[in-house]
Design an enzyme around this catalytic site. Structure first.
Site, short mmCIF file in Angstrom:
data_model
loop_
_atom_site.label_atom_id
_atom_site.label_comp_id
_atom_site.label_asym_id
_atom_site.label_seq_id
_atom_site.Cartn_x
_atom_site.Cartn_y
_atom_site.Cartn_z
N THR A 21 57.12 12.46 44.69
CA THR A 21 56.78 12.41 43.27
C THR A 21 57.97 12.73 42.38
OG1 THR A 21 54.51 13.05 43.77
CG2 THR A 21 55.26 13.48 41.54
N ASP A 65 57.36 8.17 50.26
CA ASP A 65 56.35 9.20 50.09
C ASP A 65 56.46 10.06 51.34
OD1 ASP A 65 53.22 9.34 48.65
OD2 ASP A 65 53.64 10.46 50.47
N SER A 66 56.43 11.37 51.17
CA SER A 66 56.71 12.22 52.35
C SER A 66 55.61 12.17 53.39
CB SER A 66 57.01 13.66 51.93
OG SER A 66 55.83 14.36 51.62
N GLN A 280 44.50 30.05 61.90
CA GLN A 280 44.11 29.20 60.77
C GLN A 280 44.35 29.92 59.45
OE1 GLN A 280 40.06 27.82 61.43
NE2 GLN A 280 40.56 27.18 63.50
N1 ASP Z 1 52.69 12.15 48.16
C1 ASP Z 1 53.84 12.78 47.55
C2 ASP Z 1 54.86 13.04 48.64
O1 ASP Z 1 54.71 13.97 49.40
C3 ASP Z 1 53.42 14.01 46.86
C4 ASP Z 1 54.52 14.78 46.19
O2 ASP Z 1 55.69 14.49 46.24
O3 ASP Z 1 54.19 15.79 45.57
O4 ASP Z 1 55.81 12.32 48.77
#
Ligand code: ASP
Length: 344
Positions: A21, A65-66, A280
């Site tokens: 993001t 995107d990660s 957990q």
């Molecule tokens: N889906 C995005 C990612 O992990 C979310 C973020 O960056 O906050 O690349």
């Protein structure tokens, strides 16, 4: 606690852009999010220019995107750092938040002998959105990277706090303080001044810097829940080629005591599958033997993951399975502290 002084020499910082993001920007016409050109990041984040340091930039060919991050990506990232390690005083990695704690943990195991900061940051809102947290996260991460108080660790900087990377977890997708580290105090906190928790920062390594490569992904992660079928566990643990599994248990490492459940776990241990017990709960530690419900796990040869996060446990297991030949050594290293990931 200590505050940073003015740096004497101009520091060199490499900003590595991977995606997430943080790197998106809203197209003014369509409103859609698109990756920004990170060669021009100092234009996007003008504040960086006032830091009086020399920036280098490295952008991955395709911003991801990660959620698409995998061990091959960690390899590429580690190689970028390895190649540039001598030329720079610190590294700031811009990364999506979803798997940031996994990447931070993986890098911490790969990069041995650090004397320079590797700071991973991201944001909940894209750069260019009015209330974005991207700017302040990038600017403060860079400020920490150039500080005279060196944090020679792989860290996550997010929303005013610097955490040890392999102690962090993403705990919210909606608030700005996306990360927490319940089992280890923040390494720095950015308020009016940046206060460094020098008592808890690892000392610069006396070993020579070395990047280790290789992960063995023949692992599984099983989260225990009331009503879980032992067949599900058995099938997972009989996956061809499986070398190890993380068992996410309740509280301080407790699990059912039903004979069938224990038989399935023991069968896996006897076949040579390494089982590592993590909780957990985000805070606290596995204490096998404290309750009868964990005593049995200890007896059948499940290894205690102590107070490791799941992210640290799974990356450490994959790392050790690739780096070490002997099961005895792997088990010993899982129990021990490699990069500050657990409390001995
Ligand atoms: N889906 C995005 C990612 O992990 C979310 C973020 O960056 O906050 O690349």
């Amino acid at each position: 606690m200590a505050k940073a002084k003015k740096v004497k020499r101009q520091q060199r910082i490499l900003i590595i852009y991977t995606g997430g993001t943080i790197g998106m920007r809203q197209d003014t016409k369509t409103g859609a999010l698109k990756p920004v050109d990170f060669a021009t990041i100092t234009d996007q984040v003008q504040e960086l220019k006032r830091l009086d340091c020399i920036f280098g930039f490295h952008a991955f060919p395709i911003a991801i995107d990660s959620s698409n991050v995998n061990p091959d990506f960690w390899e590429v990232l580690a190689r970028v750092i390895e190649k540039n390690y001598l030329a720079y005083d610190g590294f700031v990695i811009l990364h999506g938040t979803d798997t940031m704690a996994y990447t931070a943990s993986a890098l911490s195991f790969m990069l041995e002998g650090l004397t320079k900061p590797i700071i991973i940051t991201g944001s909940q809102l894209p750069l260019g959105v009015i209330r974005t947290d991207a700017k302040r996260n990038i600017v403060t991460a860079a400020e920490i990277a150039v500080s005279d108080i060196v944090v020679p660790e792989v860290c996550i900087y997010f929303n005013n706090q610097l955490f040890r990377g392999n102690r962090s977890e993403k705990h919210t997708s909606s608030k700005f303080d996306a990360f927490q580290s319940l089992n280890f105090p923040p390494l720095a906190e950015a308020g009016v001044e940046i206060e460094f928790n020098t008592d808890d920062i690892l000392p610069p390594s006396r070993k020579k810097f070395k990047a280790h490569h290789g992960f063995n992904t023949n692992v599984a992660l099983i989260k225990i829940y009331p009503g879980i079928h032992t067949d599900v566990i058995d099938t997972t643990l009989r996956t061809p080629g499986l070398k190890g599994a993380i068992i996410e248990t309740y509280g301080s490492g407790n699990a059912p005591t039903q004979p069938e459940f224990l038989r399935v776990l023991k069968g896996a241990v006897d076949r040579g599958v390494i089982l590592l017990n993590v909780s957990q709960c985000s805070g606290g530690s596995v204490e096998q033997g404290k309750y009868q419900t964990s005593y049995h796990l200890q007896k059948i040869g499940v290894i205690s993951g102590n107070d490791m996060t799941t992210e640290a446990a799974i990356t450490k297991l994959m790392f050790l399975l690739a780096q070490e030949k002997s099961q005895v050594t792997i088990k010993k290293k899982l129990l021990g502290n490699l990069r500050g990931e657990l409390t001995v």
